[in-house]
Design an enzyme around this catalytic site. Structure first.
Site, short mmCIF file in Angstrom:
data_model
loop_
_atom_site.label_atom_id
_atom_site.label_comp_id
_atom_site.label_asym_id
_atom_site.label_seq_id
_atom_site.Cartn_x
_atom_site.Cartn_y
_atom_site.Cartn_z
N SER A 168 0.83 -1.20 0.00
CA SER A 168 0.00 0.00 0.00
C SER A 168 0.87 1.25 0.00
CB SER A 168 -0.89 0.02 1.24
OG SER A 168 -1.62 1.23 1.29
N TYR A 201 -1.16 -0.54 11.08
CA TYR A 201 -1.50 -1.11 9.76
C TYR A 201 -0.50 -0.58 8.71
CZ TYR A 201 -3.80 -1.60 5.24
OH TYR A 201 -4.06 -1.88 3.91
N LYS A 205 2.22 -2.74 6.25
CA LYS A 205 2.33 -2.65 4.78
C LYS A 205 3.76 -2.27 4.36
CE LYS A 205 -0.90 -4.51 3.93
NZ LYS A 205 -1.28 -5.49 2.90
N1 LIG Z 1 -9.05 -1.34 0.38
C1 LIG Z 1 -8.06 -0.47 0.38
O1 LIG Z 1 -8.28 0.75 0.47
C2 LIG Z 1 -6.64 -0.94 0.26
C3 LIG Z 1 -5.63 0.01 -0.01
C4 LIG Z 1 -4.32 -0.42 -0.12
C5 LIG Z 1 -4.02 -1.76 0.05
N2 LIG Z 1 -5.02 -2.66 0.31
C6 LIG Z 1 -4.65 -4.06 0.47
O2 LIG Z 1 -5.45 -4.84 -0.42
C7 LIG Z 1 -5.58 -6.17 0.11
C8 LIG Z 1 -7.03 -6.62 0.03
O3 LIG Z 1 -7.79 -5.87 0.93
P1 LIG Z 1 -9.33 -5.49 0.68
O4 LIG Z 1 -9.37 -4.03 0.65
O5 LIG Z 1 -9.92 -6.28 -0.41
O6 LIG Z 1 -9.94 -5.94 2.10
P2 LIG Z 1 -11.11 -6.95 2.50
O7 LIG Z 1 -12.31 -6.71 1.66
O8 LIG Z 1 -11.25 -6.82 3.98
O9 LIG Z 1 -10.50 -8.36 2.13
C9 LIG Z 1 -9.45 -8.90 2.89
C10 LIG Z 1 -9.45 -10.40 2.72
O10 LIG Z 1 -8.45 -10.93 3.60
C11 LIG Z 1 -9.04 -11.98 4.35
N3 LIG Z 1 -8.39 -12.20 5.63
C12 LIG Z 1 -8.40 -11.40 6.72
N4 LIG Z 1 -7.76 -12.00 7.74
C13 LIG Z 1 -7.35 -13.21 7.28
C14 LIG Z 1 -6.68 -14.30 7.86
N5 LIG Z 1 -6.32 -14.32 9.15
N6 LIG Z 1 -6.42 -15.37 7.10
C15 LIG Z 1 -6.79 -15.41 5.81
N7 LIG Z 1 -7.48 -14.42 5.21
C16 LIG Z 1 -7.75 -13.34 5.94
C17 LIG Z 1 -10.48 -11.54 4.54
O11 LIG Z 1 -11.28 -12.64 4.94
P3 LIG Z 1 -12.67 -12.40 5.75
O12 LIG Z 1 -13.68 -11.96 4.74
O13 LIG Z 1 -12.95 -13.73 6.34
O14 LIG Z 1 -12.39 -11.34 6.76
C18 LIG Z 1 -10.76 -11.06 3.13
O15 LIG Z 1 -11.02 -12.15 2.29
C19 LIG Z 1 -4.99 -6.11 1.51
O16 LIG Z 1 -3.67 -6.61 1.47
C20 LIG Z 1 -4.97 -4.63 1.84
O17 LIG Z 1 -3.96 -4.29 2.79
C21 LIG Z 1 -6.32 -2.27 0.40
#
Ligand SMILES: NC(=O)c1ccc[n+]([C@@H]2O[C@H](COP(=O)([O-])OP(=O)(O)OC[C@H]3O[C@@H](n4cnc5c(N)ncnc54)[C@H](OP(=O)(O)O)[C@@H]3O)[C@@H](O)[C@H]2O)c1
Length: 328
Positions: A168, A201, A205
């Protein structure tokens, strides 16, 4: 690059581009972690729409994984989609997942997407702070244990396999107060070091960036191309613990969709070639990571974090052989 004003401007002006329509993944196999919702789910869906033959959804809750599988399968009935249990809070679950992956005929693409943004101090069953456990320690272990399968696949098929981490832009923003601690990871596990959940967090990252850079320096890009990307600020469940009004307004004004977030992940995991080995990618371009990462202190911290991480993983997983996983 990396400043908060730049972030706002990019979210408003940059238009994420999907994979070119003619890219095909026929006969290929991919793993996407955290693919029951959000950016992971949409990345999985986009891989199937480009013809991937075999897709593994690595999810902590298989009921949610089954629902995601059924949803993706509706529009892509030919793809062989499997749901495999993976909990990054459990080293046993990670080891079992990676062992299962050894049975795959091939593994072309592995996307380390799963993460949490936990704003309160909580710990995993092993006593590690939760953001550290899931986003760094669990992700690092999984990436190490998938490497032999990725390398075997690359040798067999004559093309480099791919390992992409979801990092990120927030890695630019952390003060990383633990950076000078004698044992950085131990310090991060202590409750008194957890003064601000958002900063923790951000730090997790940053640890992703250090990890994929160090890993890439130990692996030949001809075998596995390793990189990391920023999928941008997207309206997903990542922000589930963030209930502030200010954040809600920011999300409404600026956030991209999960589908757009997936464009970034797949761009890094597919279209960027060996020039991206060890690189950080933002706005679909290879971009320098934070000044701290590139500083002499940052370079030393990268080596130190590698050694500390391997030490923790050896202690937590005494039956795993780590020594032959990387080239050096
Ligand atoms: N959204 C943003 O603004 C943003 C920005 C920059 C980077 N990112 C990165 O993008 C990636 C995806 O995030 P997202 O935004 O799509 O978030 P999200 O919708 O919360 O999805 C996260 C996924 O990770 C899973 N997860 C959480 N804890 C886990 C564990 N202990 N073991 C296995 N799986 C687990 C969640 O499962 P559950 O559904 O069971 O919780 C979900 O499937 C992450 O690496 C995040 O840091 C996101």
């Amino acid at each position: 690059m990396g400043g908060q004003l730049g972030f706002i401007v990019n979210q408003i002006t940059f238009k994420p581009k999907p994979l070119p329509a003619d890219i095909r993944f026929d006969n290929q196999t991919a793993i996407v972690t955290g693919s029951n919702v959000g950016i992971g789910l949409e990345s999985a869906r986009q891989l199937t729409s480009h013809g991937i033959s075999h897709l593994i959804l690595g999810v902590r809750d298989t009921t949610k994984g089954d629902a995601a599988q059924a949803d993706i399968q509706k529009s892509n009935p030919k793809c062989n989609i499997k749901v495999w249990q993976l909990d990054l809070e459990s080293f046993d679950s990670i080891v079992s997942f990676a062992d299962r992956a050894k049975s795959l005929d091939r593994l072309d693409i592995a996307i380390m997407n799963a993460a949490i943004k936990q704003l309160k101090f909580t710990t995993s069953p092993y006593g590690h702070e939760s953001n550290l456990q899931v986003n760094h320690l669990g992700t690092a272990l999984l990436s190490l244990l998938l490497l032999p399968t990725l390398r075997k696949s690359s040798k067999k098929n004559g093309i480099p396999s791919r390992l992409t981490f979801s990092s990120s832009e927030v890695h630019f923003w952390t003060p990383f107060n633990e950076k000078s601690a004698p044992k950085i990871l131990e310090r991060m596990d202590r409750k008194e070091s957890f003064t601000n959940g958002m900063e923790r967090y951000y730090t997790s990252k940053l640890l992703n960036v250090f990890w994929f850079r160090e890993l890439a320096s130990r692996i030949d890009a001809a075998e596995v191309i390793i990189n990391g990307t920023n999928p941008g600020f997207c309206a997903t469940q990542l922000h589930r613990h963030d209930h502030s009004q200010g954040f809600k307004i920011l999300a409404k004004l600026l956030a991209w969709s999960s589908e757009q977030g997936a464009y970034f992940l797949l761009d890094a995991a597919v279209t960027k070639k060996d020039e991206s080995h060890g690189a950080y990618i933002q706005e679909q371009k290879i971009t320098p990571p934070s000044k701290f990462v590139l500083s002499s202190q940052g370079k030393a911290v990268q080596k130190k974090l590698w050694a500390e991480t391997i030490e923790v993983l050896k202690k937590e997983c005494p039956n795993v052989m780590f020594d032959n996983v990387t080239n050096s």
